[in-house]
Structure formats: C-alpha cells, structure tokens
Design a protein around this motif. Structure first.
Motif, short mmCIF file in Angstrom:
data_model
loop_
_atom_site.label_atom_id
_atom_site.label_comp_id
_atom_site.label_asym_id
_atom_site.label_seq_id
_atom_site.Cartn_x
_atom_site.Cartn_y
_atom_site.Cartn_z
N ILE A 1 5.02 -3.65 10.02
CA ILE A 1 5.26 -2.38 9.31
C ILE A 1 5.06 -2.60 7.81
O ILE A 1 5.99 -2.87 7.06
N THR A 2 3.80 -2.54 7.39
CA THR A 2 3.42 -2.65 5.98
C THR A 2 2.38 -1.56 5.72
O THR A 2 1.89 -0.93 6.67
N PRO A 3 1.99 -1.31 4.47
CA PRO A 3 0.99 -0.27 4.21
C PRO A 3 -0.31 -0.45 4.97
O PRO A 3 -0.95 0.52 5.37
N THR A 4 -0.72 -1.70 5.20
CA THR A 4 -1.96 -1.97 5.93
C THR A 4 -1.71 -2.29 7.40
O THR A 4 -2.66 -2.41 8.18
N GLY A 5 -0.46 -2.46 7.78
CA GLY A 5 -0.14 -2.89 9.15
C GLY A 5 -0.31 -4.38 9.35
O GLY A 5 -0.19 -4.88 10.46
N ALA A 6 -0.60 -5.11 8.24
CA ALA A 6 -0.87 -6.54 8.34
C ALA A 6 -0.19 -7.28 7.20
O ALA A 6 0.19 -6.69 6.19
N VAL A 7 -0.04 -8.59 7.37
CA VAL A 7 0.50 -9.44 6.31
C VAL A 7 -0.07 -10.85 6.47
O VAL A 7 -0.38 -11.28 7.59
N ARG A 8 -0.26 -11.55 5.36
CA ARG A 8 -0.72 -12.94 5.35
C ARG A 8 0.41 -13.81 4.81
O ARG A 8 0.99 -13.51 3.76
N ILE A 9 0.70 -14.91 5.52
CA ILE A 9 1.82 -15.78 5.15
C ILE A 9 1.33 -17.22 5.11
O ILE A 9 0.86 -17.75 6.12
N SER A 10 1.43 -17.86 3.96
CA SER A 10 0.97 -19.25 3.82
C SER A 10 1.90 -20.19 4.58
O SER A 10 3.12 -19.99 4.62
N PRO A 11 1.33 -21.27 5.16
CA PRO A 11 2.13 -22.21 5.96
C PRO A 11 2.86 -23.24 5.10
O PRO A 11 2.67 -24.44 5.23
N MET A 12 3.72 -22.75 4.21
CA MET A 12 4.42 -23.61 3.27
C MET A 12 5.48 -24.47 3.97
O MET A 12 6.05 -24.07 4.98
N GLN A 13 5.75 -25.62 3.37
CA GLN A 13 6.78 -26.52 3.88
C GLN A 13 8.11 -25.80 4.04
O GLN A 13 8.56 -25.05 3.16
#
Length: 316
Positions: A234-246
């Motif tokens: 549920i975001t304005p684009t329907g998508a999200v990117r999440i970096s694989p941080m420690q």
C-alpha cells in the motif's frame, strides 16, 4: 517508492498433506525463548510490536532496522558466519527447477533465475534416525541461525496472527537460508502462496500467510544490487524497494505480495548476499485471490482470471 519510518531494535515446499516440519512443543518454545538470541528476539518484537502491526495494517509490509542490535552484541555477524560455514561445507544447493515454478490462479509461471543463487532449508524433527543426525549437525554448525529462526516463529505468531482471519501457527514454519553469489544472481517475480497442490491425499490448500526476510550483509553497498522489491503493498505506486542492509528484517503478506530481488553485482566472496526467508502458516484457510498478484505479471495482464475454480484438483 514510499519509505516507511524506520523501526529500530533497541540496544522446497513439501507436497504432502502435512506441511512443514514437525511442530514445536510448548517445552521447546520455552527452551527457544530462554536462549540468548531468543530473549533478544522476544524483547525486540515486544518493544516494536505496535509499530510493526501498524505498518503491516497501513502499508502491507513492515521494516525493522537493527533488529538484533547491529554490532552491539554480534548476533548479525554470528548469523552470517554460520551461514557461510554451512555454504562452505557444501550444504547449500541450487533451487530445484520444479520450485522455480509457481501458480497464479490457473496459470503456471516458470522463472529462469536459478544461476549463482543457492539455498538451504532448515530441517525440522521427523523421527527418522538419519534426519536426527542431520539436525544435530545443523545445530552444531549453526546454533544461532537455528535458534533465531525458531524464536521468530514463536515470538511473531500470536501478535501478528491478530491481523489475520484465522491466526498464525506458532509451531509450524519453513525457514530457508539463501545466498546470492554475484554474477547477476537474483529472484525474479514470484509469489509465496499458490492456493494449493494436488497430493496423494487429495487437494491441499497452501497455508503460507506471512513472509519474514532477514538480511546479514555487513559489507553491503547500493551498487551491489540484490534489492528486495515488493509489489502489491500500500504505497502510491503499489511497490517498494528495500536494500538488503545488515540486520534488517522485512515482513509482508504471502497472499497479497509479489516479491523479487534485483541482480546481485558483488565481486568478492565477502560481498555475497546472505539472508533468511521464513514462511509463517495460517491456522485456517488463507483467503486466496489471484487478482492480488496478476496485475504485476505482464504476461497475465490480458489473461482471463476465472476464480474461484469449480474443481481445484483440475488446476495445472
């Protein structure tokens, strides 16, 4: 993509009627929570639960940074070191071709994304002598990993189950370790609930409801890729990117979210991207709707989606 406010921690699917490993007993649950890492997970989950519940409810996913306290107590490094030790022993395998296939409604999709990506499925009790020896070896080599995955299940099931139709099992789950070894290793778009399977015992519904992904990458930099992409949130684009941080933990709904990871560009072994994927199970049937997924697959956008099926056993 929309970024959530950060939460910080303080300080192969088996195709048979019984799904997942043998359930954890109440006594085992107490043992798990009494381990150091089990106590840490219980504390962080309790401390952050209201924010996690709010994020899942409002955005369809939740992100907790510094989940195990970062470098303060060494747990994230222990988890990575144990996973690398398992990988170095040859315990990881390429994903079987049959598991690179999945269904969205009546349509079967086959990904071509298995190269340079390896996995290890955490083994649960089965009563078989050979399997018991494997479980002992697994615990000797990776005690932190095993206790971490079990404590996630025990700590999250009851409170997060409040957001679901039938609750979440605190005894059954599937935990899979993975590594992206550079050279474009990736996960193409996939889903973590396929409605069900035909088995020898008849048609069995897919109980997977919630996905947790934990990343253990102390040397991560953005140019190395391997970014988790969620579609159907549920975001304005329907998508999200999440970096694989420690030491980052991400939660999302298995029956509503299409997920993928972008190609990994790491050039050194120390940059290989490790993580843990846990699937948590609904106690009852999952309210499956393939329309949640179909819009994110270009090849399905013009296809008819006649659902629900009159005869589930006739599905491909």
């Amino acid at each position: 993509a929309m970024a959530l406010p950060l939460l910080r921690g303080r300080g192969r699917v088996r195709r048979q009627a019984s799904f997942g490993p043998t359930p954890i007993s109440e006594e085992q649950k107490q043992d798990i929570q009494s381990t150091q890492i089990g106590s840490r997970v219980s504390y962080v989950v309790l401390s952050n639960m209201q924010a996690i519940l709010r994020q899942l409810d409002q955005y369809g996913y939740s992100q907790v940074d510094g989940f195990l306290g970062g470098s303060a107590n060494g747990y994230p490094d222990q988890i990575r070191d144990e996973m690398k030790s398992m990988f170095d022993r040859g315990w990881f395998e390429e994903e079987p071709e049959s598991e690179a296939q999945f269904k969205v409604g009546p349509y079967r999709i086959t990904n071509q994304d298995r190269e340079h990506r390896f996995r290890y499925r955490i083994k649960g009790r089965s009563g078989e002598e050979k399997m018991e020896r494997l479980i002992e070896n697994q615990y000797e080599v990776a005690p932190t990993v095993v206790n971490f995955t079990r404590s996630l299940l025990v700590s999250f099931a009851q409170p997060l189950g409040e957001l679901t139709e039938s609750g979440l099992s605190n005894t059954k789950g599937i935990s899979e370790l993975f590594v992206l070894c550079g050279q474009g290793a990736r996960y193409d778009r996939r889903v973590s609930n396929v409605f069900g399977w035909n088995t020898e015992q008849g048609f069995v519904r897919d109980p997977r409801k919630l996905v947790a992904i934990y990343f253990a990458n102390p040397n991560y930099r953005e140019e190395q890729g391997g970014v988790l992409q969620l579609e159907g949130v549920i975001t304005p684009t329907g998508a999200v990117r999440i970096s694989p941080m420690q030491d980052r933990l991400v939660l999302f709904w298995a029956d509503k979210t299409v997920w993928s990871m972008t190609p990994s560009r790491s050039s050194m072994i120390s940059e290989h991207q490790y993580g843990i994927i846990m699937h948590m199970m609904a106690k009852g049937e999952v309210n499956y709707n393939p329309q949640n997924f179909a819009r994110w697959f270009p090849e399905l956008q013009s296809m008819p989606m006649d659902w629900p099926p009159k005869n589930p056993q006739a599905l491909p």
